[in-house]
Design a protein around this motif. Structure first.
Motif, mmCIF file in Angstrom:
data_model
loop_
_atom_site.group_PDB
_atom_site.id
_atom_site.type_symbol
_atom_site.label_atom_id
_atom_site.label_comp_id
_atom_site.label_asym_id
_atom_site.label_seq_id
_atom_site.Cartn_x
_atom_site.Cartn_y
_atom_site.Cartn_z
ATOM 1 N N LEU A 94 4.552 5.663 -5.239
ATOM 2 C CA LEU A 94 4.686 5.749 -6.695
ATOM 3 C C LEU A 94 3.931 6.957 -7.230
ATOM 4 O O LEU A 94 4.388 7.623 -8.157
ATOM 5 C CB LEU A 94 4.172 4.467 -7.359
ATOM 6 N N GLU A 95 2.791 7.243 -6.643
ATOM 7 C CA GLU A 95 2.000 8.398 -7.073
ATOM 8 C C GLU A 95 2.703 9.715 -6.779
ATOM 9 O O GLU A 95 2.429 10.726 -7.417
ATOM 10 C CB GLU A 95 0.619 8.378 -6.409
ATOM 11 N N LYS A 96 3.615 9.699 -5.809
ATOM 12 C CA LYS A 96 4.327 10.928 -5.440
ATOM 13 C C LYS A 96 5.524 11.217 -6.348
ATOM 14 O O LYS A 96 6.057 12.321 -6.324
ATOM 15 C CB LYS A 96 4.801 10.845 -3.991
ATOM 16 N N LEU A 97 5.954 10.218 -7.132
ATOM 17 C CA LEU A 97 7.050 10.452 -8.070
ATOM 18 C C LEU A 97 6.598 11.443 -9.132
ATOM 19 O O LEU A 97 5.405 11.527 -9.446
ATOM 20 C CB LEU A 97 7.471 9.150 -8.754
ATOM 21 N N ASN A 98 7.547 12.154 -9.729
ATOM 22 C CA ASN A 98 7.156 13.024 -10.831
ATOM 23 C C ASN A 98 6.789 12.142 -12.037
ATOM 24 O O ASN A 98 7.114 10.949 -12.067
ATOM 25 C CB ASN A 98 8.233 14.070 -11.148
ATOM 26 N N ASP A 99 6.096 12.736 -13.002
ATOM 27 C CA ASP A 99 5.591 11.968 -14.144
ATOM 28 C C ASP A 99 6.698 11.224 -14.883
ATOM 29 O O ASP A 99 6.523 10.069 -15.272
ATOM 30 C CB ASP A 99 4.844 12.879 -15.124
ATOM 31 N N ARG A 100 7.820 11.873 -15.070
ATOM 32 C CA ARG A 100 8.931 11.253 -15.814
ATOM 33 C C ARG A 100 9.462 10.034 -15.071
ATOM 34 O O ARG A 100 9.656 8.966 -15.664
ATOM 35 C CB ARG A 100 10.039 12.280 -16.015
ATOM 36 N N GLN A 101 9.687 10.171 -13.770
ATOM 37 C CA GLN A 101 10.180 9.040 -12.983
ATOM 38 C C GLN A 101 9.170 7.898 -12.996
ATOM 39 O O GLN A 101 9.536 6.738 -13.186
ATOM 40 C CB GLN A 101 10.449 9.465 -11.533
ATOM 41 N N ARG A 102 7.898 8.233 -12.785
ATOM 42 C CA ARG A 102 6.856 7.205 -12.760
ATOM 43 C C ARG A 102 6.793 6.464 -14.093
ATOM 44 O O ARG A 102 6.670 5.242 -14.144
ATOM 45 C CB ARG A 102 5.511 7.833 -12.401
ATOM 46 N N THR A 103 6.929 7.200 -15.198
ATOM 47 C CA THR A 103 6.899 6.590 -16.523
ATOM 48 C C THR A 103 8.042 5.601 -16.693
ATOM 49 O O THR A 103 7.842 4.458 -17.124
ATOM 50 C CB THR A 103 6.973 7.672 -17.620
ATOM 51 N N PHE A 104 9.248 6.029 -16.328
ATOM 52 C CA PHE A 104 10.404 5.151 -16.530
ATOM 53 C C PHE A 104 10.421 3.978 -15.554
ATOM 54 O O PHE A 104 10.853 2.882 -15.914
ATOM 55 C CB PHE A 104 11.710 5.949 -16.483
ATOM 56 N N VAL A 105 9.934 4.176 -14.351
ATOM 57 C CA VAL A 105 9.810 3.053 -13.413
ATOM 58 C C VAL A 105 8.828 2.030 -13.987
ATOM 59 O O VAL A 105 9.078 0.819 -13.966
ATOM 60 C CB VAL A 105 9.368 3.533 -12.007
ATOM 61 N N ARG A 161 14.172 5.086 -7.357
ATOM 62 C CA ARG A 161 14.166 4.021 -6.338
ATOM 63 C C ARG A 161 14.533 4.577 -4.970
ATOM 64 O O ARG A 161 13.929 4.204 -3.956
ATOM 65 C CB ARG A 161 15.123 2.897 -6.737
ATOM 66 N N SER A 162 15.506 5.482 -4.930
ATOM 67 C CA SER A 162 15.890 6.101 -3.655
ATOM 68 C C SER A 162 14.714 6.861 -3.052
ATOM 69 O O SER A 162 14.463 6.778 -1.843
ATOM 70 C CB SER A 162 17.071 7.051 -3.851
ATOM 71 N N SER A 163 13.995 7.590 -3.879
ATOM 72 C CA SER A 163 12.812 8.320 -3.400
ATOM 73 C C SER A 163 11.762 7.352 -2.873
ATOM 74 O O SER A 163 11.135 7.598 -1.832
ATOM 75 C CB SER A 163 12.202 9.156 -4.528
ATOM 76 N N LEU A 164 11.559 6.257 -3.581
ATOM 77 C CA LEU A 164 10.564 5.270 -3.148
ATOM 78 C C LEU A 164 10.954 4.637 -1.816
ATOM 79 O O LEU A 164 10.113 4.469 -0.931
ATOM 80 C CB LEU A 164 10.372 4.189 -4.222
ATOM 81 N N ILE A 165 12.219 4.309 -1.665
ATOM 82 C CA ILE A 165 12.684 3.696 -0.414
ATOM 83 C C ILE A 165 12.468 4.661 0.750
ATOM 84 O O ILE A 165 11.948 4.277 1.803
ATOM 85 C CB ILE A 165 14.167 3.281 -0.521
ATOM 86 N N ARG A 166 12.870 5.925 0.551
ATOM 87 C CA ARG A 166 12.686 6.916 1.618
ATOM 88 C C ARG A 166 11.208 7.071 1.950
ATOM 89 O O ARG A 166 10.817 7.142 3.111
ATOM 90 C CB ARG A 166 13.280 8.267 1.206
ATOM 91 N N CYS A 167 10.377 7.142 0.930
ATOM 92 C CA CYS A 167 8.941 7.337 1.131
ATOM 93 C C CYS A 167 8.312 6.154 1.868
ATOM 94 O O CYS A 167 7.576 6.335 2.836
ATOM 95 C CB CYS A 167 8.266 7.555 -0.227
ATOM 96 N N VAL A 168 8.609 4.935 1.435
ATOM 97 C CA VAL A 168 8.038 3.741 2.070
ATOM 98 C C VAL A 168 8.492 3.654 3.527
ATOM 99 O O VAL A 168 7.689 3.377 4.421
ATOM 100 C CB VAL A 168 8.412 2.457 1.293
ATOM 101 N N ASN A 169 9.758 3.922 3.768
ATOM 102 C CA ASN A 169 10.288 3.810 5.129
ATOM 103 C C ASN A 169 9.888 4.980 6.016
ATOM 104 O O ASN A 169 9.985 4.896 7.228
ATOM 105 C CB ASN A 169 11.809 3.664 5.109
ATOM 106 N N LYS A 207 0.837 -1.210 0.000
ATOM 107 C CA LYS A 207 0.000 0.000 0.000
ATOM 108 C C LYS A 207 0.865 1.249 0.000
ATOM 109 O O LYS A 207 0.609 2.196 -0.737
ATOM 110 C CB LYS A 207 -0.923 0.020 1.224
ATOM 111 N N ARG A 208 1.889 1.241 0.842
ATOM 112 C CA ARG A 208 2.790 2.384 0.915
ATOM 113 C C ARG A 208 3.487 2.602 -0.423
ATOM 114 O O ARG A 208 3.619 3.740 -0.878
ATOM 115 C CB ARG A 208 3.855 2.172 1.984
ATOM 116 N N LEU A 209 3.937 1.519 -1.031
ATOM 117 C CA LEU A 209 4.639 1.641 -2.300
ATOM 118 C C LEU A 209 3.731 2.240 -3.371
ATOM 119 O O LEU A 209 4.153 3.122 -4.121
ATOM 120 C CB LEU A 209 5.176 0.285 -2.759
ATOM 121 N N ARG A 210 2.485 1.787 -3.440
ATOM 122 C CA ARG A 210 1.548 2.349 -4.424
ATOM 123 C C ARG A 210 1.363 3.854 -4.189
ATOM 124 O O ARG A 210 1.367 4.643 -5.130
ATOM 125 C CB ARG A 210 0.208 1.611 -4.370
#
Length: 171
Positions: A111-122, A154-162, A105-108
């Motif tokens: 992911l929404e908090k990433l900018n559009d470009r990052q989300r697209t490439f992820v 990925r670094s942003s996602l890790i920080r956000c989830v944690n 749930k946290r990861l989802r």
């Protein structure tokens, strides 16, 4: 439990089962082999599974014994963990797996908090079968630039989830 229901449970648990096995085996190739053997054993013992009980816990227990069996085959290798350490790793992996739905749930949300470009490439990297080279070529980027972009995402996602409410064993 019908065969169809059992197959649905088994296929739906593959990523969690693989992650659990990998946390014990510490080697992706061995983990894949153990996963296949575990799937075979689970299928052979399908009639022993009690519907309504925790399928993941049951499959983890079978996987644990398959990892032990694999370890016995590898005893001649230089680096082999003792059974106590393996038991500790298994217990930790099981505790962490209990948090899996919350982490998903946290990861989802993250992911929404990433900018559009990052989300697209992820999405292109992890949601398709395309290689880094293919994605970079299509986006007119160098592979190194794409790797850097994915690293930052990925670094942003890790920080956000944690950064969410504390969950024992996540950090």
């Amino acid at each position: 439990m019908s065969t169809t229901d059992f197959i649905a449970q088994l296929t739906g648990s593959q990523s969690r089962l693989y992650a659990y096995i990998l946390s014990l085996a510490l080697d992706p190739t061995e983990a894949e082999d153990v996963l296949q053997q575990t799937n075979t054993v689970l299928w052979e013992k399908a009639d022993q599974y009690e519907p309504g009980t925790n399928f993941i816990a049951w499959s983890f227990r079978v996987a644990y014994y398959e990892v032990l069996a694999s370890r016995k085959k590898r005893q001649r290798e230089k680096l082999v963990f003792d059974d106590a350490l393996l038991g500790d790793l298994a217990a930790r992996a099981e505790r962490l797996d209990e948090r899996y739905p919350e982490r998903q749930k946290r990861l989802r949300a993250c992911l929404e908090k990433l900018n559009d470009r990052q989300r697209t490439f992820v999405g292109l990297r992890y949601g398709t079968e395309r290689s880094l080279e293919q994605i970079a070529d299509d986006a007119d980027l160098t592979v190194n630039a794409l790797k850097q972009l994915l690293f930052r995402a990925r670094s942003s996602l890790i920080r956000c989830v944690n950064a969410g409410p504390a969950i024992e064993g996540l950090s």
